[in-house]
Scaffold this motif. Sequence first.
Motif, PDB file in Angstrom:
ATOM      1  N   SER A  26       1.107  -1.426   0.250  1.00 41.78           N
ATOM      2  CA  SER A  26       0.066   0.352  -0.084  1.00 41.78           C
ATOM      3  C   SER A  26       0.706   1.645  -0.025  1.00 41.78           C
ATOM      4  CB  SER A  26      -1.232  -0.269   1.346  1.00 41.78           C
ATOM      5  OG  SER A  26      -1.524   1.516   1.492  1.00 41.78           O
ATOM      6  N   VAL A  27       1.898   0.922   0.610  1.00 38.06           N
ATOM      7  CA  VAL A  27       2.909   2.092   1.011  1.00 38.06           C
ATOM      8  C   VAL A  27       3.293   2.184  -0.342  1.00 38.06           C
ATOM      9  CG1 VAL A  27       5.095   2.826   1.836  1.00 38.06           C
ATOM     10  CG2 VAL A  27       3.346   2.514   3.084  1.00 38.06           C
ATOM     11  N   ILE A  28       4.149   1.389  -0.977  1.00 38.47           N
ATOM     12  CA  ILE A  28       4.821   1.624  -2.663  1.00 38.47           C
ATOM     13  C   ILE A  28       3.860   2.111  -3.347  1.00 38.47           C
ATOM     14  CG2 ILE A  28       5.828   0.252  -4.170  1.00 38.47           C
ATOM     15  CD1 ILE A  28       6.726  -1.555  -1.443  1.00 38.47           C
ATOM     16  N   ILE A  29       2.706   1.587  -3.676  1.00 38.70           N
ATOM     17  CA  ILE A  29       1.372   1.638  -4.478  1.00 38.70           C
ATOM     18  C   ILE A  29       0.855   3.792  -4.643  1.00 38.70           C
ATOM     19  CG2 ILE A  29       0.142   0.958  -6.139  1.00 38.70           C
ATOM     20  CD1 ILE A  29       1.004  -1.816  -5.786  1.00 38.70           C
ATOM     21  N   SER A  30       0.902   3.559  -3.281  1.00 37.33           N
ATOM     22  CA  SER A  30      -0.331   4.601  -3.320  1.00 37.33           C
ATOM     23  C   SER A  30       0.268   5.824  -2.642  1.00 37.33           C
ATOM     24  CB  SER A  30      -1.475   4.207  -2.306  1.00 37.33           C
ATOM     25  OG  SER A  30      -1.869   3.156  -2.572  1.00 37.33           O
ATOM     26  N   ARG A  31       1.696   5.979  -2.115  1.00 36.11           N
ATOM     27  CA  ARG A  31       1.904   6.489  -1.986  1.00 36.11           C
ATOM     28  C   ARG A  31       3.901   7.321  -1.987  1.00 36.11           C
ATOM     29  NH1 ARG A  31       1.125   6.763   5.280  1.00 36.11           N
ATOM     30  NH2 ARG A  31      -0.739   5.688   5.091  1.00 36.11           N
ATOM     31  N   ALA A  32       4.675   5.892  -2.481  1.00 40.58           N
ATOM     32  CA  ALA A  32       6.069   6.510  -1.823  1.00 40.58           C
ATOM     33  C   ALA A  32       7.161   6.519  -3.501  1.00 40.58           C
ATOM     34  CB  ALA A  32       6.623   5.705  -1.327  1.00 40.58           C
ATOM     35  N   LEU A  33       6.386   5.750  -4.318  1.00 39.55           N
ATOM     36  CA  LEU A  33       6.684   5.220  -5.820  1.00 39.55           C
ATOM     37  C   LEU A  33       5.922   5.830  -7.277  1.00 39.55           C
ATOM     38  CD1 LEU A  33       7.997   1.886  -6.087  1.00 39.55           C
ATOM     39  CD2 LEU A  33       9.313   4.232  -4.648  1.00 39.55           C
ATOM     40  N   PRO A  34       6.795   6.926  -7.889  1.00 38.72           N
ATOM     41  CA  PRO A  34       5.801   7.208  -8.574  1.00 38.72           C
ATOM     42  C   PRO A  34       5.629   6.400 -10.004  1.00 38.72           C
ATOM     43  CG  PRO A  34       8.630   7.813  -8.961  1.00 38.72           C
ATOM     44  CD  PRO A  34       8.117   7.267  -7.961  1.00 38.72           C
ATOM     45  N   ASP A  35       4.841   6.866 -10.036  1.00 40.62           N
ATOM     46  CA  ASP A  35       4.350   6.077 -12.236  1.00 40.62           C
ATOM     47  C   ASP A  35       5.718   6.299 -12.619  1.00 40.62           C
ATOM     48  OD1 ASP A  35       2.722   5.326 -14.500  1.00 40.62           O
ATOM     49  OD2 ASP A  35       1.721   4.565 -12.855  1.00 40.62           O
ATOM     50  N   VAL A  36       5.731   5.361 -14.122  1.00 41.72           N
ATOM     51  CA  VAL A  36       6.691   5.158 -14.837  1.00 41.72           C
ATOM     52  C   VAL A  36       6.283   5.902 -16.057  1.00 41.72           C
ATOM     53  CG1 VAL A  36       6.140   3.295 -15.705  1.00 41.72           C
ATOM     54  CG2 VAL A  36       8.562   4.513 -16.003  1.00 41.72           C
ATOM     55  N   ARG A  37       4.939   6.731 -16.149  1.00 44.48           N
ATOM     56  CA  ARG A  37       4.330   6.712 -17.267  1.00 44.48           C
ATOM     57  C   ARG A  37       4.256   8.814 -16.927  1.00 44.48           C
ATOM     58  NH1 ARG A  37      -0.863   3.000 -16.911  1.00 44.48           N
ATOM     59  NH2 ARG A  37      -0.575   3.294 -14.939  1.00 44.48           N
ATOM     60  N   ASP A  38       3.344   9.254 -16.062  1.00 46.78           N
ATOM     61  CA  ASP A  38       3.313  10.544 -16.088  1.00 46.78           C
ATOM     62  C   ASP A  38       4.414  11.165 -14.861  1.00 46.78           C
ATOM     63  OD1 ASP A  38       2.091  10.367 -13.424  1.00 46.78           O
ATOM     64  OD2 ASP A  38       0.325  10.861 -13.589  1.00 46.78           O
ATOM     65  N   GLY A  39       5.358   9.983 -13.998  1.00 48.92           N
ATOM     66  CA  GLY A  39       5.898  10.099 -13.107  1.00 48.92           C
ATOM     67  C   GLY A  39       5.520  10.600 -11.480  1.00 48.92           C
ATOM     68  N   ILE A 167      12.533  15.039 -16.565  1.00 47.51           N
ATOM     69  CA  ILE A 167      12.375  16.129 -16.448  1.00 47.51           C
ATOM     70  C   ILE A 167      12.708  16.651 -15.642  1.00 47.51           C
ATOM     71  CG2 ILE A 167      11.972  16.370 -19.071  1.00 47.51           C
ATOM     72  CD1 ILE A 167      10.129  17.905 -17.868  1.00 47.51           C
ATOM     73  N   ASN A 168      11.645  15.948 -13.956  1.00 44.44           N
ATOM     74  CA  ASN A 168      11.584  16.808 -12.860  1.00 44.44           C
ATOM     75  C   ASN A 168      12.546  15.195 -12.157  1.00 44.44           C
ATOM     76  OD1 ASN A 168      10.883  19.510 -13.398  1.00 44.44           O
ATOM     77  ND2 ASN A 168       8.414  18.674 -13.243  1.00 44.44           N
ATOM     78  N   GLY A 169      12.636  14.431 -12.280  1.00 44.59           N
ATOM     79  CA  GLY A 169      12.918  13.395 -11.026  1.00 44.59           C
ATOM     80  C   GLY A 169      12.127  12.730 -10.041  1.00 44.59           C
ATOM     81  N   SER A 170      12.682  12.196  -9.313  1.00 43.33           N
ATOM     82  CA  SER A 170      11.854  12.277  -8.264  1.00 43.33           C
ATOM     83  C   SER A 170      12.416  11.256  -6.996  1.00 43.33           C
ATOM     84  CB  SER A 170      10.084  10.851  -8.526  1.00 43.33           C
ATOM     85  OG  SER A 170       9.289  11.498  -7.638  1.00 43.33           O
ATOM     86  N   SER A 171      11.946  11.799  -5.947  1.00 45.42           N
ATOM     87  CA  SER A 171      12.376  10.750  -4.939  1.00 45.42           C
ATOM     88  C   SER A 171      11.240  10.235  -3.926  1.00 45.42           C
ATOM     89  CB  SER A 171      13.269  11.941  -3.531  1.00 45.42           C
ATOM     90  OG  SER A 171      12.820  12.992  -3.191  1.00 45.42           O
ATOM     91  N   GLY A 172      11.709   9.311  -2.616  1.00 45.46           N
ATOM     92  CA  GLY A 172      10.532   8.453  -1.987  1.00 45.46           C
ATOM     93  C   GLY A 172      11.382   7.469  -1.313  1.00 45.46           C
ATOM     94  N   ILE A 173      10.765   7.661  -0.446  1.00 48.62           N
ATOM     95  CA  ILE A 173      11.069   6.234   0.662  1.00 48.62           C
ATOM     96  C   ILE A 173       9.957   5.132   0.908  1.00 48.62           C
ATOM     97  CG2 ILE A 173      12.220   5.095   3.107  1.00 48.62           C
ATOM     98  CD1 ILE A 173      13.242   7.418   2.928  1.00 48.62           C
ATOM     99  N   ALA A 174      10.236   3.929   0.215  1.00 50.47           N
ATOM    100  CA  ALA A 174       9.239   2.905   0.767  1.00 50.47           C
ATOM    101  C   ALA A 174       9.598   2.081   1.761  1.00 50.47           C
ATOM    102  CB  ALA A 174       8.736   2.267  -0.719  1.00 50.47           C
TER     103      ALA A 174
END
Length: 821
Positions: A26-39, A167-174
């Motif tokens: 739930s944390v991985i999919i719904s909060r911490a990681l971006p979708d590869v398609r729209d970032g 172009i904007n990157g992303s960061s998150g801790i799951a």
Amino acid sequence: MIEGEKLIPINIEDEMKSSYIDYSMSVIISRALPDVRDGLKPVHRRVLYGMYQLNIFSKSSYKKSARIVGEVLGKYHPHGDISVYDTMVRMAQKWISRYPLIDGQGNFGSLDSDPPAAMRYTEVKMKKISEEMLSDINKNTVNMKLNFDDSLEEPTVLPTRIPNLLINGSSGIAVGMATNIPPHNLKETIEAICAYIDSNNSLSIEKIIKYIKAPDFPTGGIIYGYNGVKNYFLTGRGRLIIRAKIHIEEIQGRKSIVVDEIPYQVNKSDMISKTIGLIKNGKIEELYQVRDESDRNGLRIVYVLKQNTNPEILLNKLFQYTSLQTYFNVNIIALVKGKPSQLNIRDLIQNFLYHRHDVIIRRTKYELKKCKDRIHILKGFLKILNSLNNMIQFIKNSKNRNDATKKLITEFNLSEHQSKSILDLRLQSLTSMEQNKIKEEHDELIKKNFFLENVLFKYSVRTDIIKKELLEIKRKYSDSRRTQIDYSGNEGKINIEDLIENKQVVLTISHAGYIKRTSLSEYKRQGRGGVGNRGAIARESDFFKHLLVATNHQYLLLFTKKGKCFWLRVYEIPEGSKISKGRAIQNIIDLKKDDKVNAYVLVNNLTDKKYIKNHYVMMVTKNGIVKKTSLYHYSRPRKYGINAIIIRKDDSLLKAVLTKGDSHVFVALQSGRIIRFSEKNVRPTGRNSFGVIGITCSIEKDEVIGMICVENIIIKMGYLLVVSKNGFGKRSKIEDYRLTNRGGKGVKTINTTKKVGCLISIKYVKEEDDLMIIKKSGIIIRISISDIRVMGRNTQGVRLINLKNNDAIADVAKIYSKVIS
């Protein structure tokens, strides 16, 4: 227990495993990681969709942030207002997002990590580039899902036209994983995607690197070294070294390091305060002052240096101890079809293009359906245009709308939809002009229908559309790269030698132990018998005692009178002008108060094992004791020094010389006598030994003043130069000094009369060398060896430098005819 209920026994270990896996996914999919398609993560997507629903576009007026937060919170994201507002703030901060998606008005924080104003004070609207992410969302281009209470729908992904994750990157801790994706330049990214399309999806990562050079951070800076970039391009993981962009200025007579750009995600005020702490703790002693001169026009941090400080050495310390150099650990993990995946740069491009193809197919299907529906209606119009009077009569004779619909269907062979559309026609549409427009619209839609069907069935047509849209994005939003790339960087292993030119310098050491480094170019050559130039203003009761000519990259071994050894790199010695006084040696090395540096040895390399094993250090004491030890024993010095020789009572270490083991040794006494013997007569011993007799002092109070070691193969190529205290000197042939065994009394080399003074220095010189002589008063003269006559041993020599007011020679140094390698 309530009636009808029952207890089901469950293994607590299995239940914890199952629950934890559910929580982590739930944390991985719904909060911490971006979708590869729209970032985007869900909260970012919901913020943009909420603004879209409120029609807060780039051309709209600003709206209170609290209004958007309430919209997102109440409809899509029930996780607290702070999480939504913090997301909005980061999407608006120019130093966080390379291409901000939100246009903020008001206090949105600063580089110093100042908090933003409360949401009731700030206002926002979309950036123009954000609208490209939501383009065509109303054309069934993406899947929708129910919100948390099943009352509304929200998009699972945005139909973005921009490669936002790149172009904007992303960061998150799951849970059990983290992502850290750097931003890239939009122009470079789009050019790489277009090249990938042109190559029929076969462009290699090695060729992608030619387009996307490296990350492009919003705060600029310099990427130091390129291996980390290559690694994450290939594998999705890598370590980048980011340095501040600086330049050197002279401000109010002091050299200053001025910082124009700092590394990404560095807190400016914290960096400055920590630097000040390092100054107070004594870790960085070369800084006089640190000032933050940043304003609305840009960033500017000024590091003011103390006098005689080498900016390159200080900069090296700042890179090492402060956030002027940081590390960015790249780890590209994103959701691909709902699952976390490790991706490289090619995977990101590929998945973005898959998404664009999917969006265009769905958009085309939507538009094709609309097109076909409209063609169907227009065909109905065209059928009744030639029978308008009959149609009107049928409608007039009908009882009601349903009856008219049925008659039109029957009489004109129309569909129900066509019939209803005809009944909805205005009378003005029946004019000849309007009839022509209907025919033109029908023909245009037939062409459009053909094109849309081509889009659906031909892959190449879709790629052309994608490329065309990307080039339009590039035209609208591209800008210049901000982050520079230093390809020569050595991946964080800071090598100060790369920053400092290996030029010849003059090292001067005073009797009281003050040392400095000066460029050799400051000392111009003069003729024999000149008065010299001012070298420095000596302190009261101090005078200059030693003079060495070295190169910046050499090592300087320092030997004390008590037999200790320390070492420094030459460039670590404080730089000063000819007239500066230098810095106390005690402030550079950990020297005890009752000890004093007496001897110096210049070494080219202490890291080359072959070099240190083939060289020796030959030492001599004031009483004529000599000792030879392998250079290997001095290659690992300690902070508090190491023992070099055991010194007997009433003796002290006087001189140390670097040799190759096959030299001829010349030891001179102040009485003017010199002994010459083979170095092989002195057996190598360890550091903790006394040594053996080199020369016997036959006169009371006589003592050794110097020693030279000349390699056997070059001994006949030069001369022996001697200099007396009162400024007299001469060259003599080496053959004038016979080879004897060590321990003898030596032979006479100069007449030490009252006029000439005692012997103070001996040197091995060649015709093309230069000589530097320094007086105790600080006056220095540089003369050519060729100006000094060759004379016999038993003569007084010629005057080399004029002395006034009881001045005397302090030391003599030889300048080699070429830079030492």
